[in-house]
Design an enzyme around this catalytic site. Structure first.
Site, PDB file in Angstrom:
ATOM      1  N   GLU A 102     -13.068  -4.028 -41.644  1.00 57.82           N
ATOM      2  CA  GLU A 102     -13.329  -4.425 -40.277  1.00 57.82           C
ATOM      3  C   GLU A 102     -12.471  -3.264 -39.361  1.00 57.82           C
ATOM      4  OE1 GLU A 102     -13.234  -8.225 -38.794  1.00 57.82           O
ATOM      5  OE2 GLU A 102     -14.394  -8.997 -40.225  1.00 57.82           O
TER       6      GLU A 102
ATOM      7  N   HIS B 130      -6.056 -11.826 -41.386  1.00 55.58           N
ATOM      8  CA  HIS B 130      -6.040 -11.743 -42.844  1.00 55.58           C
ATOM      9  C   HIS B 130      -4.573 -11.279 -43.471  1.00 55.58           C
ATOM     10  CE1 HIS B 130     -10.404 -12.453 -44.297  1.00 55.58           C
ATOM     11  NE2 HIS B 130     -10.424 -12.416 -43.079  1.00 55.58           N
TER      12      HIS B 130
END
Length: 410
Positions: A49, A272
């Site tokens: 990402e 995360h």
């Protein structure tokens, strides 16, 4: 005979959640990630990402002293978001984009536009050839009604196949990434069973970090708390997996995760948690031979389970293809009726009747829009059917192959 000295490799893996204009405090977090990587001096850094090439360039400039070699994988409409930084020269790269990746009309999810892929970099360290894989699979938006499960299972199967077909010349295989699956999910079991990869969390001699190795935790201010309500500790969906292919052994000496906020600050690096592993690689002295496939029944079982999920997705895709095709036919009939109606109205003009131009134009535009939309959906779901059918047949062939041969090499 004295063994060769062990090679220790420090690996960092993180889904950075760096979506331009959408991710909160993106630039500040990218800076903090770069600072952390510079401080700890990892040998390999696997990131997901990183959607902006500007963010990649900033990290590349910052990590030039500790990880001077890097590669950014480009695919899809907005890119794969995958990149690798290495302390050692990168000899080769390869990118494979998954054949199925959600639906283009699910704009609120957006996975289809992201070009979910697996990237491979080949690195040679101390005369050992490493195949380093980084990937990001389709997200799970609902645990109870997971419409994307068949697509994610297909991605796990293609990932396993890609690793098996490209790792034959490697000594060590390493996979890092956000698999968007729990450790016990069929996709993870299929991937590990087919490739023989070991999970760094379960194999680690020493672990430090979030309980159960979770990488999506409620304590992170960026996570959606409602999605984690069934999992009060969080979930583990980010992995470092590894195996030795030839005459080497690989062991995980230490595994760590971040635990929320950056030390001394009130924000985390991402939504995360990062996964950090210390791997020990040592020459075995002789190549490992074929072993009796004691896990073969379990592998056949997980293949059967994965095939069932793919079959369910295939049934749904066929229904959607039929519905969109029927809609296209109805729109075509509406256009034909309009054409007949226009001819009738033109005939009436001779008798001096008015011609309702605006009504006919709006109706024709609506029918044409429906036709184009339905035709596009029919084409998309036709491709989806073919991909799911192909994967189903591959899995059936693999199951037959496993059942026919007594030996299986991982």
């Amino acid at each position: 005979m004295e063994k060769d000295p062990a090679l220790r490799l420090r690996v960092f893996d993180l889904n950075c959640w760096a979506i331009r204009y959408l991710s909160k405090q993106r630039q500040e977090r990218i800076r903090l990630i770069g600072d952390r990587l510079c401080q700890e001096g990892f040998d390999l850094v696997l990131l997901q990402e990183i959607w902006s090439e500007r963010d990649y360039s900033d990290l590349k400039a910052k990590l030039g002293g500790c990880c001077p070699f890097s590669h950014y994988f480009r695919s899809g409409v907005i890119g794969s978001g995958l990149c690798v930084f290495s302390k050692f020269p990168i000899l080769d790269t390869l990118l494979y984009q998954y054949s199925l990746n959600g639906y283009p009309y699910m704009l609120q999810h957006g996975d289809w536009f992201c070009g979910k892929s697996v990237g491979l970099v080949v690195v040679r360290i101390a005369e050992i050839t490493f195949n380093i894989y980084v990937t990001h699979l389709h997200a799970e938006y609902s645990r109870e009604k997971d419409a994307y499960l068949p697509h994610r299972v297909v991605q796990a199967w293609e990932l396993a196949q890609f690793i098996c077909h490209t790792a034959k010349a490697a000594d060590v295989v390493l996979l890092g990434g956000d698999l968007n699956m729990h450790p016990g999910d069929v996709g993870v079991r299929l991937l590990r069973g087919w490739t023989g990869l070991h999970d760094a969390f379960t194999e680690a001699k020493h672990f430090e970090g979030c309980e159960d190795g979770c990488t999506l935790i409620p304590n992170n201010c960026f996570t959606v708390k409602s999605e984690l309500q069934p999992f009060p500790l969080g979930i583990r969906i980010d992995y470092i997996l590894y195996k030795a292919v030839s005459s080497f052994t690989v062991k995980c000496e230490e595994l760590r995760t971040t635990t929320g906020t950056v030390p001394g600050m009130d924000i985390p690096y991402s939504d995360h948690e990062a996964v950090m592993a210390m791997l020990c690689i040592q020459r075995r002295g002789r190549a490992a031979g074929a072993t009796i496939g004691t896990a073969m029944p379990a592998l056949v079982e997980v293949l059967s389970e994965a095939r069932t999920e793919v079959c369910m997705g295939l049934l749904a895709a066929r229904q959607q293809r039929y519905s969109s095709g029927r809609m296209a036919v109805l729109a075509m009939l509406l256009l034909l009726l309009q054409a007949v109606g226009v001819l009738g109205v033109l005939g009436g003009l001779v008798a001096g009747k008015p011609f309702p131009t605006l009504s006919f134009s709006l109706l024709a535009f609506l029918a044409l829009a429906i036709l184009l939309l339905a035709a596009g959906l029919h084409l998309f779901h036709s491709i989806e059917v073919k991909m799911l059918q192909g994967t189903k047949e591959q899995m059936e062939m693999a199951m037959r192959g496993l059942q026919e041969q007594p030996l299986h090499r991982h």
